[in-house]
Design a protein around this motif. Structure first.
Motif, PDB file in Angstrom:
ATOM      1  N   UNK B 191      43.428  47.914  47.851  1.00 16.28           N
ATOM      2  CA  UNK B 191      41.967  48.085  47.818  1.00 16.28           C
ATOM      3  C   UNK B 191      41.305  46.895  47.126  1.00 16.28           C
ATOM      4  N   UNK B 192      41.827  46.516  45.976  1.00 11.35           N
ATOM      5  CA  UNK B 192      41.233  45.409  45.211  1.00 11.35           C
ATOM      6  C   UNK B 192      41.404  44.089  45.950  1.00 11.35           C
ATOM      7  N   UNK B 194      41.650  43.629  49.141  1.00 12.59           N
ATOM      8  CA  UNK B 194      40.748  43.592  50.292  1.00 12.59           C
ATOM      9  C   UNK B 194      39.322  43.263  49.864  1.00 12.59           C
ATOM     10  N   UNK B 195      38.985  43.626  48.624  1.00 11.77           N
ATOM     11  CA  UNK B 195      37.632  43.350  48.129  1.00 11.77           C
ATOM     12  C   UNK B 195      37.552  41.987  47.440  1.00 11.77           C
ATOM     13  N   UNK B 196      38.673  41.264  47.434  1.00 12.58           N
ATOM     14  CA  UNK B 196      38.632  39.920  46.868  1.00 12.58           C
ATOM     15  C   UNK B 196      38.590  39.857  45.353  1.00 12.58           C
ATOM     16  N   UNK B 197      39.011  40.935  44.677  1.00 15.87           N
ATOM     17  CA  UNK B 197      39.004  40.902  43.217  1.00 15.87           C
ATOM     18  C   UNK B 197      40.130  40.008  42.703  1.00 15.87           C
ATOM     19  N   UNK B 198      40.002  39.571  41.478  1.00 15.73           N
ATOM     20  CA  UNK B 198      41.032  38.771  40.807  1.00 15.73           C
ATOM     21  C   UNK B 198      42.111  39.755  40.353  1.00 15.73           C
ATOM     22  N   UNK B 201      43.686  39.740  36.722  1.00 12.64           N
ATOM     23  CA  UNK B 201      42.664  40.185  35.765  1.00 12.64           C
ATOM     24  C   UNK B 201      42.437  41.682  35.884  1.00 12.64           C
ATOM     25  N   UNK B 202      42.420  42.175  37.120  1.00 15.11           N
ATOM     26  CA  UNK B 202      42.220  43.611  37.333  1.00 15.11           C
ATOM     27  C   UNK B 202      43.356  44.416  36.708  1.00 15.11           C
TER      28      UNK B 202
END
Lengths: 295, 295, 295, 295
Positions: B191-192, B194-198, B201-202
């Motif tokens: 999920x993360x 796909x949303x382009x989160x780091x 860091x996440x």
């Protein structure tokens, strides 16, 4: 020192605003129910009668509101932040809202010459009161850098996870994991109880291995005691899983376990337990197994 | 000091037997593939050519075998433990098997004048090598008390959780939680991503809050690196979830999330990933979202 | 005309045996509770006092028993069919049991010089009484050919689907689809009821399109009336889904929807509704939505 | 005879508009891609260059559009139906959209002096071409009565299921059942294939009993042939299940099976099969079992 307008003085916002005031910042709070501002005043802050008044003269605007429509209204409404804040003001949104809404609002803010970061928190009422929140921050580097001293006052783990909206995305992932871990713990405990295992002993040994988790540490005692006072309410977790579902759909990703867990949270709410702590998922699992909760 | 017959010198059994030998006990090992006994001999133990030979003269028999049928065969077969062990011998079964089989075998053992406890472990190869296992013990008080000094040699968290079979029940619950927590972490990371989160860091900020867990700490790095060497294999977790499913059915309890997770583990195996670490559930979730794993 | 031993004269077996007797065959029935043989005697059959007596002189042995262990016992027990039937006897097993058990028993029978086919049925009590059953037949061509005239007496749709065990496999698939279709219908009706739709009108229009099914035709009226007298009991469907789960695991296939539906059936049973018709899945779905059933 | 503005001349709308024209009504069609109006002109209708032009002089406005935002835009936009239709005009919305949107739009229409009913259809391209659609109608009695002669021209089963929005609610329930029945059929066929059953024979016998359904009749052949040309596309069913999910959440009902099925549809889309017929759910189930589709 900053002049901070703090909009939303509820269970979470009130202690956060107080921490900022005690740290020496000038904090002007606003809440729809004005008496909620009292603890902030005691901590050295002030109360405003409207968003517009709170925002006047502020160089930072902090928001801690229940849901996406609330944040949208407070920001973009006729009497809202964007209409009244000075150019260059930094908006820090601590609320948990939809990632796409967060990104859109940041764009809206930029069009008005404001800067906005999303900074949803994890850790609950205790985390807010003890200034020990985890904060997931999305926004431009320079805006996050400027906000960081303020975030460090209310949080313990402050991590910049990406551009505007990314903080909300990580918060959504957090809520997915937490709800799922609670459901699995509930299933495990009902399973163990049905088999007549010694539950406190089982929880101890589970906690020592790969099954160990913050959820097990904090929620197993509640489940074993049948004590489900919130904490973080099922109703709010239900709202947050709505955000997860929508954001997953939008990104084209599949979260089968999360989708099922969202159904169990919805069932908990439908059973009238929406006002209980999210650990009350245990009650739904116990009911599905024809068992009253352990007592 | 005890004379210990140790049946099953695989990845887990071998280091456990060595720890017992180094602690000064007389350990006689048996393994179908005889060369597996070499490290035990180097650690001061001996090798036997058959179960019967290993068991002769032992006051404790330890088992670490793959599955329920193996344990049943080694115990109740014509050349097995029950046929050859002296009355009063204490059998410690470290294997992960069905709770009902464990309870039945303990009854069989008692009928032959032997005593038996189930003591499945959590912690994997590293836990076995570092003598840091969590051990879930089921059996009679006096038998567990007698076994405890030996259990403390190989384990760090040793908890008596109930009568015969209860250790296996808690181990089943452990495997339910672990598989589920892995699946949820996988969904969150896909999920993360796909949303382009780091992602690193996440993971850091998730680990600091209520989403934190041993699974997140140990498995997120593997998922982020696309590195799925076992560790604990999908094939074995699949076997264990078969035990969970059967034991839940028998007890009349409902574990909807666990049932779905068992399907995802089965799908991982069906995709040819049965030999990978159980964190390879990530690959299944990624495939369901049309995504290659993060690299 | 054949001499047929018919073992198991319950709700299903009794009318089936009567049909065979009325068609002119010599039918010798056996049931653990002897009074169950009365209707068969009235239809021209006879009653035996034991399996051995029933089987003596028979050229066909028919079985209609509750579960795998019952069939295994009646066939392979000391006083069972294999010990007493003449070489060449054809065994027709109408029971719903595990496919692997069916295949094994056919091998056992062959080793004794007997021939055996599996012929589980669908259609319930009404189907048995009206000789309108669907029969899923597994076995060797020549054995199925020989049995077919008898099968045609009790069934309407008789299809040879593969070798020994294949009949049971198709029956398992049947039970998977039926339980799932019931669950989906229940969800749809609860959903519609919550939205205030006209339920009988909705059922009518749904039945006219791609959502139409035998389940919708037969089970929607029961759900709308809150009338859940069996019919086919949840307890039995729960047993059958255990067969599905085991057979899917054995074949290495993944049935995520089936696995979840099996949990909902288990929950229905855990709620005390095991004795109701399988359409009582509706009650579980309604409870999960905080709603009493429609009345 | 009525003068009918027909907005949306796609795969479904075009044959429906033609049927109305051939029945003697004056039909003025509008489509964003003007060449789509050709078959309607051949059938005796006319083409307009804008919604406003189509609506001028019409006493009925029919809509057949892809999704909620399209319908909202065409109705409430500056150049839309509400701005240009004469007071008293009857709007018939054949599109599949959110029930709450349908109800809101009906209110909007009423405020402009117009009347509106929702009339989503089931039966696909073939149903539209053969005038054999099932139509689920929501709206006021008198409006439905007035529309019925027109609905009867394009549909075979026309049922009034409740007030405005109720048609959409029933259509949502329809899509829930259909997707679920497809998924269950896929699981059953993969299960049977893995066990080596004779698949066409199995489908025949399943169709004769309680597992029989329109989905089995229409979709099993496609799955057995590996032939997944649409028909009704996965992409559209995915959209519709988004409506189901949202509407269930809004009504506070729990649809666990539907939620899981929606994930499998999403996975089918994520795998690149969004343009295939919804029976391509089979490919996802087969992949989850490590199997290529039957060929």
């Amino acid at each position: 020192m900053s002049t901070i307008a703090f909009i939303g003085l509820g269970i979470m916002g009130s202690p956060m605003a107080q921490h900022l005031a005690r740290a020496g910042h000038e904090v002007v709070g606003f809440n729809r129910t004005p008496e909620k501002a009292k603890p902030l005043i005691d901590a050295g802050g002030r109360a405003a009668d409207s968003v517009a008044e709170a925002v006047r003269g502020a160089d930072v605007v902090a928001l801690m509101l229940p849901d996406s429509p609330d944040v949208t209204e407070v920001l973009t409404g006729d009497d809202g932040v964007l209409a009244h804040a000075a150019p260059g003001t930094l908006v820090i949104d601590f609320s948990t809202i939809r990632p796409d809404t967060a990104a859109e609002l940041a764009t809206n803010a930029a069009e008005q010459g404001l800067r906005m970061i999303d900074a949803p928190v994890s850790g609950g009422q205790a985390g807010a009161e003890n200034a020990a929140l985890s904060i997931m921050v999305g926004g431009a580097d320079e805006d996050v850098d400027q906000a960081r001293p303020l975030l460090d006052i209310v949080g313990k783990t402050v991590v910049h996870v990406g551009p505007s909206g990314a903080g909300q995305t990580v918060k959504a992932a957090n809520q997915l994991i937490v709800a799922g871990n609670i459901a699995l713990l509930a299933e495990a405990l009902v399973f163990l109880d049905a088999h007549g295992a010694d539950l406190p002993a089982a929880v101890e040994v589970l906690g020592g291995g790969l099954a160990g988790s913050a959820v097990l540490n904090q929620k197993a005692p509640k489940m074993l005691d049948g004590e489900f006072a919130p904490g973080f309410r099922i109703d709010l977790h239900h709202k947050d899983l709505g955000i997860v579902t929508a954001a997953a759909r939008e990104a084209g990703v599949t979260t089968p376990v999360g989708a099922l867990v969202a159904q169990l949270v919805a069932a908990t709410r439908a059973a009238g337990d929406g006002g209980l702590d999210h650990s009350a998922l245990y009650r739904t699992i116990a009911r599905l197994s024809g068992r009253e909760e352990t007592s």
